[in-house]
Design a protein around this motif. Structure first.
Motif, PDB file in Angstrom:
ATOM      1  N   GLY A   1       2.911  12.403 -11.299  1.00 32.64           N
ATOM      2  CA  GLY A   1       2.529  11.133 -10.686  1.00 32.64           C
ATOM      3  C   GLY A   1       3.486  10.025 -11.065  1.00 32.64           C
ATOM      4  N   SER A   2       3.063   8.774 -10.861  1.00 36.14           N
ATOM      5  CA  SER A   2       3.900   7.617 -11.159  1.00 36.14           C
ATOM      6  C   SER A   2       3.060   6.539 -11.812  1.00 36.14           C
ATOM      7  N   VAL A   3       3.723   5.626 -12.508  1.00 35.89           N
ATOM      8  CA  VAL A   3       3.036   4.524 -13.172  1.00 35.89           C
ATOM      9  C   VAL A   3       3.984   3.327 -13.236  1.00 35.89           C
ATOM     10  N   ARG A   4       3.412   2.141 -13.191  1.00 37.51           N
ATOM     11  CA  ARG A   4       4.195   0.913 -13.246  1.00 37.51           C
ATOM     12  C   ARG A   4       4.270   0.424 -14.695  1.00 37.51           C
ATOM     13  N   ILE A   5       5.461   0.036 -15.147  1.00 38.99           N
ATOM     14  CA  ILE A   5       5.606  -0.579 -16.460  1.00 38.99           C
ATOM     15  C   ILE A   5       6.011  -2.036 -16.276  1.00 38.99           C
ATOM     16  N   VAL A   6       5.646  -2.875 -17.241  1.00 37.31           N
ATOM     17  CA  VAL A   6       5.908  -4.316 -17.167  1.00 37.31           C
ATOM     18  C   VAL A   6       6.831  -4.698 -18.304  1.00 37.31           C
TER      19      VAL A   6
ATOM     20  N   ASP B   1      -8.106   3.458 -10.495  1.00 37.24           N
ATOM     21  CA  ASP B   1      -7.076   2.724 -11.235  1.00 37.24           C
ATOM     22  C   ASP B   1      -5.705   3.376 -11.167  1.00 37.24           C
ATOM     23  N   MET B   2      -5.404   4.019 -10.057  1.00 33.72           N
ATOM     24  CA  MET B   2      -4.068   4.535  -9.833  1.00 33.72           C
ATOM     25  C   MET B   2      -3.271   3.523  -9.016  1.00 33.72           C
ATOM     26  N   GLY B   3      -1.970   3.476  -9.228  1.00 30.23           N
ATOM     27  CA  GLY B   3      -1.086   2.637  -8.432  1.00 30.23           C
ATOM     28  C   GLY B   3      -0.038   3.484  -7.749  1.00 30.23           C
ATOM     29  N   ASP B   4       0.713   2.871  -6.825  1.00 26.01           N
ATOM     30  CA  ASP B   4       1.785   3.562  -6.107  1.00 26.01           C
ATOM     31  C   ASP B   4       1.301   4.854  -5.458  1.00 26.01           C
ATOM     32  N   ILE B   5       0.113   4.803  -4.877  1.00 29.17           N
ATOM     33  CA  ILE B   5      -0.480   5.986  -4.249  1.00 29.17           C
ATOM     34  C   ILE B   5       0.196   6.266  -2.909  1.00 29.17           C
ATOM     35  N   HIS B   6       0.460   7.544  -2.667  1.00 27.56           N
ATOM     36  CA  HIS B   6       1.029   8.008  -1.398  1.00 27.56           C
ATOM     37  C   HIS B   6       0.134   9.122  -0.864  1.00 27.56           C
ATOM     38  N   ILE B   7      -0.517   8.871   0.274  1.00 29.01           N
ATOM     39  CA  ILE B   7      -1.371   9.889   0.873  1.00 29.01           C
ATOM     40  C   ILE B   7      -1.062  10.018   2.359  1.00 29.01           C
ATOM     41  N   LEU B   8      -1.320  11.202   2.884  1.00 29.74           N
ATOM     42  CA  LEU B   8      -1.216  11.485   4.312  1.00 29.74           C
ATOM     43  C   LEU B   8      -2.531  12.133   4.718  1.00 29.74           C
ATOM     44  N   ALA B   9      -3.263  11.509   5.630  1.00 28.91           N
ATOM     45  CA  ALA B   9      -4.604  11.992   5.950  1.00 28.91           C
ATOM     46  C   ALA B   9      -4.930  11.724   7.410  1.00 28.91           C
ATOM     47  N   ARG B  10      -6.029  12.333   7.859  1.00 28.82           N
ATOM     48  CA  ARG B  10      -6.491  12.152   9.229  1.00 28.82           C
ATOM     49  C   ARG B  10      -7.561  11.062   9.271  1.00 28.82           C
TER      50      ARG B  10
ATOM     51  N   VAL C   1      -0.010   6.412   4.093  1.00 29.02           N
ATOM     52  CA  VAL C   1      -0.165   5.185   3.304  1.00 29.02           C
ATOM     53  C   VAL C   1       0.663   5.345   2.040  1.00 29.02           C
ATOM     54  N   THR C   2       1.534   4.384   1.762  1.00 30.00           N
ATOM     55  CA  THR C   2       2.346   4.415   0.548  1.00 30.00           C
ATOM     56  C   THR C   2       2.188   3.115  -0.219  1.00 30.00           C
ATOM     57  N   ASN C   3       2.444   3.202  -1.513  1.00 32.56           N
ATOM     58  CA  ASN C   3       2.374   2.054  -2.426  1.00 32.56           C
ATOM     59  C   ASN C   3       0.999   1.382  -2.385  1.00 32.56           C
TER      60      ASN C   3
ATOM     61  N   SER D   1       1.814  -2.623   0.278  1.00 32.10           N
ATOM     62  CA  SER D   1       1.596  -1.278   0.811  1.00 32.10           C
ATOM     63  C   SER D   1       2.227  -1.122   2.191  1.00 32.10           C
ATOM     64  N   VAL D   2       2.520   0.119   2.539  1.00 29.52           N
ATOM     65  CA  VAL D   2       3.029   0.446   3.872  1.00 29.52           C
ATOM     66  C   VAL D   2       2.032   1.400   4.523  1.00 29.52           C
ATOM     67  N   VAL D   3       1.572   1.040   5.724  1.00 22.87           N
ATOM     68  CA  VAL D   3       0.604   1.853   6.460  1.00 22.87           C
ATOM     69  C   VAL D   3       1.185   2.142   7.834  1.00 22.87           C
ATOM     70  N   LYS D   4       1.344   3.419   8.165  1.00 21.13           N
ATOM     71  CA  LYS D   4       1.918   3.754   9.460  1.00 21.13           C
ATOM     72  C   LYS D   4       1.364   5.080   9.953  1.00 21.13           C
TER      73      LYS D   4
END
Length: 371
Positions: A101-106, A170-179, A232-234, A252-255
């Motif tokens: 997975g991924s995680v954001r650091i500050v 509490d997840m970030g930077d989620i990327h899913i492809l769904a119907r 859906v990304t980010n 986020s990007v939704v397409k």
């Protein structure tokens, strides 16, 4: 040794036997009672032997001090801001990923300097030490002073979208492809400044399950129809009313996508219901509660009624709200019932309960039609 603590043991296996490790984990659980599950206890035991590196999918807001290794996959600009006591602060966000997975650091103040100079760059592999918290974009790690170290390590980042069943709170930077199972409707709401915003709830599904996606403002106006594939990304996830949902914010990007997504409606047995998920059940009405009225925050009056639904595996309480309450006015015990897209959540006594939202579809048939 089960997988829950086996991954932790792998970090210190050269320093302690598996038998002694499991014994010490059991002692921690017994000592701390309900405050500590087995994985947390394993982490505490492992930390007694020094630094333990976590995989990114194991990092949670409540984890506390963490160490992990990841590859840099995104870097923000350095933003400056005025401090309340005077002077200027600086901050940059960096996203790291591994195969899980991924995680954001500050990075605050002088820690953001490598971003400004370009010393910190994409595809760099870093060991990070810091503290976790719940940020606006989900779990994030505030890096300690001296908590960034470039390392030589082979990191293969995950590129395919997450399955819906893999999305947790509490997840970030989620990327899913769904119907799209239910495109929902665009609704207006009033912001605190008096302006009007837009919001839309969409039910998504894939081969692993369902989840609610919340779209805000201009994203709520995207042209969607049942059966569309949506990428859906980010995005980020939140637990809301006991269930996990995905939210698409400003970054986020939704397409729509041309990639086909497999989905088949599944009726979940009562014994298999899990809190935090969208589910569908089929059974018969085995109990009817009274209709109660309540006052909303805006002064209007709502209604709620509880019914009980049973199948061959168990019995569950189901909450019907407002207009749905009228469905039970002439309902008989033993009537067949199908409930599609309800929310499963943990009840007061720890049992799973179901709540029927505005998008839930409830149908009944008289007892003699059951078969």
């Amino acid at each position: 040794m089960d997988q829950e603590i086996g991954e932790v043991y792998e970090q210190i296996k050269d320093m302690i036997s598996p038998e002694e490790f499991e014994e010490r984990v059991g002692e921690k659980v017994e000592l701390m009672g309900e405050l500590c599950d087995r994985r947390t206890a394993a982490m505490l035991v492992a930390r007694e032997f020094g630094e333990v590196e976590l995989k990114i999918d194991r990092i949670r807001p409540e984890t506390g001090k963490v160490t992990f290794v990841g590859k840099v996959v995104a870097i923000s600009e350095v933003h400056e801001f005025p401090r309340s006591g005077g002077g200027v602060g600086r901050v940059a966000n960096v996203t790291l990923a591994d195969e899980t997975g991924s995680v954001r650091i500050v990075l605050w103040d002088e820690l953001a300097e490598p971003v400004s100079t370009g010393e910190l760059h994409l595809d760099q592999t870093l060991r990070v030490r810091g503290f976790t918290r719940e940020g606006y974009f989900g779990t994030e790690v505030t890096v300690d002073r001296g908590g960034l170290e470039e390392v030589e390590a082979e990191i293969t980042t995950r590129t395919e979208p997450l399955k819906i069943s893999e999305v947790r709170a509490d997840m970030g930077d989620i990327h899913i492809l769904a119907r799209v199972l239910d495109p929902g409707t665009v609704r207006e709401f009033s912001r605190r400044d008096g302006s009007v915003g837009l919001v839309r709830s969409v039910i998504l599904g894939d081969s692993s399950g369902k989840i609610r996606l919340t779209l805000w403002n201009e994203k709520a106006e995207i042209d969607l129809a049942e059966g569309d594939a949506l990428e859906v990304t980010n995005a980020l996830s939140r637990e809301r009313y006991g269930s996990v949902e995905v939210q698409a914010g400003g970054y986020s990007v939704v397409k729509k996508s041309d990639v086909p997504v497999e989905y088949q409606e599944k009726m979940t047995q009562v014994s298999d219901l899990a809190a935090g998920s969208i589910c569908s059940i089929s059974g018969f009405v085995s109990g009817l509660g009274e209709v109660r009225e309540f006052e909303r925050d805006d002064g209007t009056v709502g209604r709620v009624a509880n019914i009980y639904v049973s199948d061959g595996t168990g019995r569950v309480r189901v909450a019907l709200w407002n207009d749905q309450v009228r469905l039970i006015e002439d309902l008989d015990l033993g009537s067949r019932i199908d409930i599609v897209d309800c929310m499963a959540r943990a009840g007061w006594n720890g049992d799973v309960e179901l709540s029927c939202g505005w998008s839930t579809r409830v149908t009944f048939a008289p007892p003699e039609e059951r078969g």
